[in-house]
Design a protein around this motif. Structure first.
Motif, short mmCIF file in Angstrom:
data_model
loop_
_atom_site.label_atom_id
_atom_site.label_comp_id
_atom_site.label_asym_id
_atom_site.label_seq_id
_atom_site.Cartn_x
_atom_site.Cartn_y
_atom_site.Cartn_z
N LEU A 31 0.83 -1.20 0.00
CA LEU A 31 0.00 0.00 0.00
C LEU A 31 0.86 1.25 0.00
O LEU A 31 1.94 1.27 0.59
CB LEU A 31 -0.90 0.02 1.24
N PRO A 32 0.39 2.31 -0.66
CA PRO A 32 1.11 3.59 -0.54
C PRO A 32 0.98 4.13 0.87
O PRO A 32 0.07 3.75 1.62
CB PRO A 32 0.39 4.49 -1.55
N LEU A 86 -10.95 -1.99 -1.10
CA LEU A 86 -10.98 -2.71 0.18
C LEU A 86 -9.61 -2.69 0.85
O LEU A 86 -9.51 -2.49 2.07
CB LEU A 86 -11.44 -4.15 -0.05
N MET A 87 -8.56 -2.92 0.08
CA MET A 87 -7.22 -2.97 0.66
C MET A 87 -6.84 -1.63 1.29
O MET A 87 -6.29 -1.58 2.40
CB MET A 87 -6.20 -3.37 -0.40
N TRP A 92 -5.55 0.95 5.74
CA TRP A 92 -5.35 2.24 6.40
C TRP A 92 -6.28 2.42 7.59
O TRP A 92 -6.06 3.32 8.40
CB TRP A 92 -5.59 3.37 5.41
N GLY A 93 -7.32 1.59 7.68
CA GLY A 93 -8.26 1.70 8.79
C GLY A 93 -9.04 3.00 8.76
O GLY A 93 -9.24 3.63 9.80
N ILE A 94 -9.51 3.42 7.59
CA ILE A 94 -10.21 4.69 7.47
C ILE A 94 -11.55 4.63 8.19
O ILE A 94 -12.33 3.71 8.00
CB ILE A 94 -10.42 5.07 5.99
N GLY A 95 -11.83 5.63 9.02
CA GLY A 95 -13.03 5.64 9.83
C GLY A 95 -12.73 5.21 11.25
O GLY A 95 -11.68 4.62 11.53
N GLU A 96 -13.64 5.49 12.15
CA GLU A 96 -13.46 5.10 13.55
C GLU A 96 -13.81 3.63 13.74
O GLU A 96 -14.73 3.11 13.09
CB GLU A 96 -14.32 5.98 14.46
N PHE A 252 -14.39 -2.12 6.28
CA PHE A 252 -15.13 -2.05 5.02
C PHE A 252 -15.54 -3.46 4.60
O PHE A 252 -14.83 -4.42 4.87
CB PHE A 252 -14.27 -1.44 3.92
N GLY A 253 -16.66 -3.55 3.90
CA GLY A 253 -17.13 -4.85 3.44
C GLY A 253 -17.45 -4.91 1.97
O GLY A 253 -18.07 -5.86 1.51
#
Length: 261
Positions: A31-32, A86-87, A92-96, A252-253
């Motif tokens: 991932l970047p 998705l990756m 990055w775990g975007i979101g709480e 994310f799903g």
């Protein structure tokens, strides 16, 4: 004679090369670095536009806690853009972590593809159907004209409007002028039926999700039947990295939409 004896080994060697090449491609690419709310790896945004986009996203995050990241990649390295969405979102775990309120707005200009990846917690606000409308009616027409920056700005406008409940994709036009009363009555009677049918179809489409099946080693489609913890997948195995901005562990799903131009 030597050639005949070597032929089975050459065939085996070719088969091994194919297998290892397939395994190498199946591995998730690196991932970047998450360097900010806008990660312009394709270098299609000016510094002023990138700063303006980042400021708007940051203001929205402070007001709502939703996390949005705009990402541009030079190419998709042969992977489906849905996999990248998705990756990036999971890695990055975007979101709480508790709210899963992240969005990844991904553009790959060399492959002429884009995607709006929506976290679990925002799928009711930014539905798959709405994400598709934003892509098809707002972003792609500008991209086809070569206006990449304008398309990304308009896309963010649409995303923010949808999250705020104010998105209007098009104006409803009535074309009943000149029709007789019978025709008008028939149309009035059919409209609720058509809308109900559309509602059912959209509901079914929105319930479809993709997830990684460890046993089959591929993505599979399934119908989302709940919103509890049991219906959530893990946030992925990629590490977050870089900069003063980081994700909050959101998941994310597969919700969202993709498009080409």
């Amino acid at each position: 004679m030597v050639t005949i004896r070597l032929r089975p080994y050459l065939i085996l060697l070719a088969a091994l090369i194919v297998v290892f090449a397939g395994l190498a491609r199946a591995e998730d690419p690196p991932l970047p670095a998450l360097t900010g709310r806008v990660v312009d790896r394709a270098n299609i945004l000016s510094d002023a536009t990138e700063a303006a986009l980042s400021a708007r996203i940051e203001a929205h995050e402070k007001a709502s806690t939703n996390q949005i990241v705009i990402v541009t990649l030079p190419d998709l390295m042969g992977r489906p853009i849905e996999d990248w969405g998705l990756m990036l979102g999971r890695g990055w775990g975007i979101g709480e972590a508790g709210k899963n309120n992240g969005i990844v707005f991904l553009i790959a200009p060399n492959d002429r593809q884009l995607r709006i990846e929506v976290g679990y917690g925002l799928e009711g606000d930014l539905t798959d159907a709405t994400a598709n409308l934003i892509i098809q009616a707002t972003i792609i027409p500008l991209f086809k004209q070569g206006q990449m920056e304008a398309g990304i700005i308009a896309g963010l406008d649409g995303i923010l409007a949808a999250l705020g409940g104010t998105y209007q994709p098009f104006e409803q036009k009535h074309a009943t002028d000149g029709m007789d009363s019978t025709t008008s009555e028939v149309i009035d009677a059919l409209v609720p039926v058509v809308f109900f049918g559309v509602f059912v179809v959209v509901g079914l489409l929105m319930s479809l999700r993709r997830r990684w099946d460890k046993k089959r080693k591929r993505y599979v489609w399934y119908v989302a039947t709940g919103t509890g913890a049991g219906s959530r997948s893990s946030s992925g195995s990629f590490g977050r990295s870089g900069g003063g901005f980081s994700g909050g562990g959101g998941s994310f799903g597969g919700g969202g939409s993709s498009g080409r131009w």
